[in-house]
Design an enzyme around this catalytic site. Structure first.
Site, mmCIF file in Angstrom:
data_model
loop_
_atom_site.group_PDB
_atom_site.id
_atom_site.type_symbol
_atom_site.label_atom_id
_atom_site.label_comp_id
_atom_site.label_asym_id
_atom_site.label_seq_id
_atom_site.Cartn_x
_atom_site.Cartn_y
_atom_site.Cartn_z
ATOM 1 N N CYS A 222 0.826 -1.205 0.000
ATOM 2 C CA CYS A 222 0.000 0.000 0.000
ATOM 3 C C CYS A 222 0.861 1.255 0.000
ATOM 4 O O CYS A 222 1.875 1.319 0.708
ATOM 5 C CB CYS A 222 -0.906 -0.003 1.232
ATOM 6 S SG CYS A 222 -2.050 1.379 1.280
ATOM 7 N N ARG A 296 1.598 -15.940 -7.617
ATOM 8 C CA ARG A 296 2.846 -16.365 -8.284
ATOM 9 C C ARG A 296 4.076 -15.669 -7.704
ATOM 10 O O ARG A 296 4.993 -15.263 -8.402
ATOM 11 C CB ARG A 296 2.806 -16.083 -9.778
ATOM 12 C CG ARG A 296 2.054 -17.072 -10.659
ATOM 13 C CD ARG A 296 0.589 -16.932 -10.512
ATOM 14 N NE ARG A 296 -0.104 -17.674 -11.592
ATOM 15 C CZ ARG A 296 -1.305 -18.219 -11.437
ATOM 16 N NH1 ARG A 296 -1.947 -18.134 -10.287
ATOM 17 N NH2 ARG A 296 -1.883 -18.847 -12.452
#
Length: 387
Positions: A222, A296
């Site tokens: 963030c 991933r």
């Protein structure tokens, strides 16, 4: 005590998780005796840890596996899982591009419309495999999809935004979500967030929140604090909102759990949040590192794909172990990011706390040197706390 920034502006000192330490009391106990159970929305869980509703963290399989391990995962209803029938090629694309191409790609991929039928499908897929179907949407998404979520049989509904309040001003053409009415009409518990102050937390509880999320901007992916300049360090935010919970409980008899959300990486971070007053925590990047995670080896925030002002970035976290190793062990790393439950139980044993309520009462001190004192060799060799 207020600090004077300059003439006409004073400020209160606020503290982050890295600035505090927990103090052992008069007793200790064997970690096996530490009871970590908690309840959210009437659902009892052994582990007070929730996996964040982020596309690199939670898909159907992860939600089911977390339920089986005694924790909880929240599926993002406005993400990849509900925009694409087969999310895998999309997730492959997100993991394959370079940093310079990332933002534009995310804006493209998240422009695909949300399919209502996929919301129903994902919830049912979780339920059919015996998982707890906890889902998340923004206030706008809640307005659009709340009825669908209820009919699909979800167990918990999280309404999340950077800041959620009961006093939201909108343009005349937009009708804001009435949180109190929404909580009243939904047949399932509604968790509201995020907030960082006593007053807003108390108002969300009065609106009918089954739990309140605390935290603005500390998350690993963030950038809201940098882009918007908004936020309160987590230790102070949790303590303030926990005070609202306790006052609300005293006045009404209704106990509303506080969930620390964002910026928590290690077992020690989780322990300190609970000591500041949290009942549970929500974490993203530690679970994004699980081999089973859909990202991933990458992690990105819910606000990252914004078409106008991305408030997040994609970080590479790698895959460090299985979900079970991260949550319950055995730990394969020495940096506090594996066996989070074991860390919590051991900390509770060291502090003499038999349950979460006692953990919330342990002594806390200001300790800015906690993570650096005596760690010269670890830092030099990039080991343990020096990583």
């Amino acid at each position: 005590m207020d600090i004077q920034i300059g003439r006409g502006k004073t400020a209160r000192r606020a503290y982050g998780i890295d600035e505090i330490a927990l103090v052992p009391g008069l007793r200790t106990l064997d970690p096996v005796l530490a009871d970590t159970h908690w309840t959210i929305g009437g659902i009892d869980r052994e582990i007070p840890i929730i996996a964040s509703a982020m596309d690199g963290v939670i898909d159907v399989d992860m939600a089911v596996h977390l339920s089986q391990l005694g924790a909880l995962g929240v599926l993002n209803l406005e993400g990849i899982q509900t925009r694409y029938a087969d999310p895998n090629p999309i997730l492959d694309r997100i993991a394959s591009v370079g940093n310079d191409e990332f933002v534009a790609l995310m804006q493209e991929l998240y422009a695909e419309p949300i399919k209502v039928e996929l919301i129903t499908q994902r919830i049912q897929e979780i339920k059919q495999q015996g998982g707890i179907a906890a889902v998340s949407a923004t206030p706008i998404g809640a307005t659009k999809y709340g009825e669908t979520v209820a009919k699909a049989g979800a167990d918990l509904f999280f309404i999340q935004a950077t800041v959620v309040s009961t006093a939201h001003l909108s343009p005349e053409s937009v009708t804001p979500l009435d949180l109190a009415n929404f909580c009243l009409e939904m047949p399932i518990p509604v968790i509201l967030g995020n907030c960082v102050t006593y007053e807003v937390a108390l108002n969300l509880m009065k609106a009918g929140a089954a739990a309140v999320l605390v935290g603005i901007g500390p998350g690993a992916a963030c950038t809201s604090r940098g882009v918007l300049g908004v936020g309160i360090p987590q230790a102070t935010a949790i303590a303030d909102c926990a005070a609202a919970r306790d006052d609300y409980h005293r006045d009404t008899g209704n106990y509303v759990p506080i969930i620390a959300d964002g910026g928590l990486i290690t077992g020690g971070d989780i322990c300190k949040c609970i000591a500041c007053g949290a009942d549970g925590v929500m974490i993203g990047s530690p679970f994004a590192r699980a081999k089973e995670a859909p990202g991933r080896g990458y992690h990105w925030g819910m606000a990252t794909p914004s078409p106008i002002l991305p408030r997040g970035t994609r970080i590479k976290v790698g895959a460090t172990g299985t979900l079970e190793q991260i949550l319950r062990g055995p730990a394969q790393l020495d940096d506090g990011t594996h066996n989070l439950l074991g860390a919590l139980k051991t900390s509770m044993g060291t502090l003499g706390a038999k349950d979460i309520k006692e953990m919330q009462q342990v002594e806390v001190v200001i300790a800015p040197s906690l993570l650096t004192e005596g760690k010269v060799y670890q830092k030099a060799q990039q080991l343990g706390m020096g990583k």
